[in-house]
Design a protein around this motif. Sequence first.
Motif, PDB file in Angstrom:
ATOM      1  N   THR B 197       0.848  -1.184   0.000  1.00 19.61           N
ATOM      2  CA  THR B 197       0.000   0.000   0.000  1.00 19.61           C
ATOM      3  C   THR B 197       0.893   1.248   0.000  1.00 19.61           C
ATOM      4  OG1 THR B 197      -0.080   0.056   2.405  1.00 19.61           O
ATOM      5  CG2 THR B 197      -1.820  -1.183   1.277  1.00 19.61           C
ATOM      6  N   THR B 198       0.290   2.380  -0.279  1.00 22.98           N
ATOM      7  CA  THR B 198       1.044   3.635  -0.238  1.00 22.98           C
ATOM      8  C   THR B 198       1.415   3.969   1.202  1.00 22.98           C
ATOM      9  OG1 THR B 198      -0.242   4.398  -2.114  1.00 22.98           O
ATOM     10  CG2 THR B 198       0.975   6.077  -0.872  1.00 22.98           C
ATOM     11  N   PRO B 199       2.690   4.220   1.463  1.00 21.52           N
ATOM     12  CA  PRO B 199       3.085   4.529   2.839  1.00 21.52           C
ATOM     13  C   PRO B 199       2.501   5.858   3.326  1.00 21.52           C
ATOM     14  CG  PRO B 199       4.992   4.524   1.363  1.00 21.52           C
ATOM     15  CD  PRO B 199       3.811   4.175   0.538  1.00 21.52           C
ATOM     16  N   THR B 200       2.121   5.883   4.589  1.00 18.66           N
ATOM     17  CA  THR B 200       1.619   7.125   5.186  1.00 18.66           C
ATOM     18  C   THR B 200       2.430   7.422   6.439  1.00 18.66           C
ATOM     19  OG1 THR B 200      -0.030   5.891   6.446  1.00 18.66           O
ATOM     20  CG2 THR B 200      -0.736   6.793   4.338  1.00 18.66           C
ATOM     21  N   ASP B 201       2.358   8.682   6.876  1.00 20.53           N
ATOM     22  CA  ASP B 201       3.114   9.073   8.065  1.00 20.53           C
ATOM     23  C   ASP B 201       2.533   8.428   9.316  1.00 20.53           C
ATOM     24  OD1 ASP B 201       4.780  10.658   6.570  1.00 20.53           O
ATOM     25  OD2 ASP B 201       3.547  12.456   6.822  1.00 20.53           O
ATOM     26  N   VAL B 202       3.418   8.108  10.232  1.00 21.08           N
ATOM     27  CA  VAL B 202       2.972   7.572  11.523  1.00 21.08           C
ATOM     28  C   VAL B 202       3.867   8.163  12.612  1.00 21.08           C
ATOM     29  CG1 VAL B 202       4.461   5.517  11.503  1.00 21.08           C
ATOM     30  CG2 VAL B 202       2.302   5.449  12.729  1.00 21.08           C
ATOM     31  N   ASN B 203       3.283   8.312  13.776  1.00 19.88           N
ATOM     32  CA  ASN B 203       4.062   8.815  14.909  1.00 19.88           C
ATOM     33  C   ASN B 203       3.934   7.805  16.043  1.00 19.88           C
ATOM     34  OD1 ASN B 203       4.564  10.249  17.470  1.00 19.88           O
ATOM     35  ND2 ASN B 203       4.892  12.001  16.113  1.00 19.88           N
ATOM     36  N   VAL B 204       5.051   7.240  16.442  1.00 20.73           N
ATOM     37  CA  VAL B 204       5.018   6.253  17.518  1.00 20.73           C
ATOM     38  C   VAL B 204       5.784   6.817  18.707  1.00 20.73           C
ATOM     39  CG1 VAL B 204       5.564   3.880  18.184  1.00 20.73           C
ATOM     40  CG2 VAL B 204       4.949   4.383  15.818  1.00 20.73           C
ATOM     41  N   ASP B 205       5.069   7.090  19.761  1.00 18.23           N
ATOM     42  CA  ASP B 205       5.692   7.596  20.986  1.00 18.23           C
ATOM     43  C   ASP B 205       6.558   8.831  20.714  1.00 18.23           C
ATOM     44  OD1 ASP B 205       6.257   7.594  23.724  1.00 18.23           O
ATOM     45  OD2 ASP B 205       8.051   6.350  23.465  1.00 18.23           O
ATOM     46  N   GLY B 206       6.100   9.673  19.789  1.00 19.87           N
ATOM     47  CA  GLY B 206       6.842  10.902  19.500  1.00 19.87           C
ATOM     48  C   GLY B 206       7.901  10.749  18.426  1.00 19.87           C
ATOM     49  N   PHE B 207       8.091   9.540  17.911  1.00 16.68           N
ATOM     50  CA  PHE B 207       9.092   9.324  16.866  1.00 16.68           C
ATOM     51  C   PHE B 207       8.388   9.154  15.516  1.00 16.68           C
ATOM     52  CE2 PHE B 207      11.050   7.950  20.812  1.00 16.68           C
ATOM     53  CZ  PHE B 207      12.267   8.625  20.768  1.00 16.68           C
ATOM     54  N   ALA B 208       8.892   9.840  14.506  1.00 14.22           N
ATOM     55  CA  ALA B 208       8.230   9.834  13.198  1.00 14.22           C
ATOM     56  C   ALA B 208       8.645   8.623  12.385  1.00 14.22           C
ATOM     57  CB  ALA B 208       8.591  11.116  12.453  1.00 14.22           C
ATOM     58  N   GLY B 209       7.724   8.201  11.531  1.00 20.49           N
ATOM     59  CA  GLY B 209       8.019   7.064  10.667  1.00 20.49           C
ATOM     60  C   GLY B 209       6.967   6.896   9.598  1.00 20.49           C
ATOM     61  N   LYS B 210       6.931   5.724   9.001  1.00 22.63           N
ATOM     62  CA  LYS B 210       5.951   5.418   7.954  1.00 22.63           C
ATOM     63  C   LYS B 210       5.255   4.113   8.286  1.00 22.63           C
ATOM     64  CE  LYS B 210       7.094   8.690   4.905  1.00 22.63           C
ATOM     65  NZ  LYS B 210       6.149   9.763   4.562  1.00 22.63           N
ATOM     66  N   LYS B 211       4.002   4.013   7.842  1.00 24.42           N
ATOM     67  CA  LYS B 211       3.324   2.719   7.954  1.00 24.42           C
ATOM     68  C   LYS B 211       2.716   2.342   6.615  1.00 24.42           C
ATOM     69  CE  LYS B 211      -1.236   4.031   9.747  1.00 24.42           C
ATOM     70  NZ  LYS B 211      -2.238   3.750  10.786  1.00 24.42           N
ATOM     71  N   PHE B 212       2.726   1.049   6.336  1.00 26.49           N
ATOM     72  CA  PHE B 212       2.153   0.540   5.098  1.00 26.49           C
ATOM     73  C   PHE B 212       1.943  -0.966   5.263  1.00 26.49           C
ATOM     74  CE2 PHE B 212       6.135  -1.300   3.160  1.00 26.49           C
ATOM     75  CZ  PHE B 212       7.007  -0.894   4.151  1.00 26.49           C
ATOM     76  N   THR B 213       1.310  -1.565   4.295  1.00 26.03           N
ATOM     77  CA  THR B 213       1.000  -2.998   4.376  1.00 26.03           C
ATOM     78  C   THR B 213       1.555  -3.703   3.148  1.00 26.03           C
ATOM     79  OG1 THR B 213      -1.026  -2.536   5.604  1.00 26.03           O
ATOM     80  CG2 THR B 213      -0.885  -4.682   4.536  1.00 26.03           C
ATOM     81  N   VAL B 214       2.224  -4.834   3.361  1.00 27.12           N
ATOM     82  CA  VAL B 214       2.703  -5.616   2.216  1.00 27.12           C
ATOM     83  C   VAL B 214       2.070  -7.000   2.259  1.00 27.12           C
ATOM     84  CG1 VAL B 214       4.911  -4.451   1.895  1.00 27.12           C
ATOM     85  CG2 VAL B 214       4.769  -6.362   3.463  1.00 27.12           C
TER      86      VAL B 214
END
Lengths: 182, 285
Positions: B197-214
């Motif tokens: 899937t298209t990656p989207t922004d995610v914030n985990v415990d104040g740390f930035a990243g990306k989430k997506f599904t393969v």
Amino acid sequence: MDAELIRRAQRGDEEAFASLAVAIGDRLHAVSHRILRDVDVAEDATQQALLTIWRDLPQLRDPDRFDAWSYRLLVRACYAEGRRTRQWAPNLRLLPVDEPADPDDSSRVVDRDQLERGFRRLSIDHRAVVVLHHYLDLPLEEVADALGVPIGTVRSRLHYAMRGLRAALEADARPARQEAVR
Amino acid sequence: MSTDRDTTRAVRSWLEEGVTALPDRVLDGVLDQLPATRQRRGLWRGLTLGNVSARARLAMSAAAIVAVVLVGIGLVPSLTGPIRPGATGPSPSPSPVPTVEPSPTEPIATQLPPGSYSLEGFPIGVSFTVAEGWARCGEGPLEQGVCRLNGDGALNFLIVTDVVADTCADARLDPPPGPSVDELVAAISALPGFTATTPTDVNVDGFAGKKFTVTAPDGPCTNPRTWATANRINGVGPGEVNLIRIVDVNGTRVVMTGALGPIEADSPEAVARLEQVMDTVTFTP
């Protein structure tokens, strides 16, 4: 199962339990192997289940319920062993070594291959229902009793599992048959 | 293969094949352990709830509740291993958590009581909370996590350094993806045969990243390889779905993979169960 043998084992009689283990060992192992699809892992699960049966036997109130109770412990051991190894074990594709002469043989081999793949995609919950019902021939009520879940859950799991296996057979049949006879 | 009856017949015939005898060495192994395996005596003998007073029943219920609470707050001895219970949040006076070696006869030795856990030996401090039905599992210090006891999901934390060049072979990409989150997301999304899937922004415990599904393909190989830590190349099942979150924790790239089988991936409950745990994750750099 011999109720007196069970009662003696409940009181800590190791000889009685040895007789019990000999009587049930093959059946438990056949079930664990069919659920886990791996000989080594199934051996570990069966061994674990037998030891748990010995340990918890004094807590079994009714010796008549021994079979269902032992299946429940076995399925739990299968969960644990399945988890200890891998979430989804690698699927080994089974193909005939020699080209089969009989087209019926070919389709049987392919069906087995597709069933193996389809079955490995099922969770342990679903596999256990299929094996207890279709291999041990337990009625659904007894499967529910053995697994400690409502009969509606058993029906649902069986339906889901069989639908998945049927889909595996139907979806993969044509290309796999071509591959197998090539 | 066209009817339910045909399917049932095929399944029954297939189940008839295979191992039926328990090897003697396995049985001997069990019998050898009996003398060292103490039987558990049931409390039911001579005592049923029907012949105890209401007050006694109340006391028994209260004792059971206290036991559950003690387990919940980690005062009851827990499993040893890479996961340590009750480690979320600061503790004013940290004290060693009592541990016991799991008994070799424990039926579900890896089962975790509901509660908060942290990974031990993982390069970054990771804590999370699980409800009923989880067990610890992992493949080594660089890939640790929890799995559902009944097999309908797993959550792993990994330090991924590379992906495979060929999903049907144990060959890493050379050179490996760059060190950023985006570069690893792109490399995983491009795994041959996989859909992402298209990656989207995610914030985990104040740390930035990306989430997506393969989603893994259903062929041509039956155990497609995916990403790799410094120690091991990971493989997945055909059709396996992974909910992935990749987060940069002060320069260390932490990968969270929520794995679901192809059937479980269709279950909103199974997906929600994984995401629920992922949402509780906190890091201690």
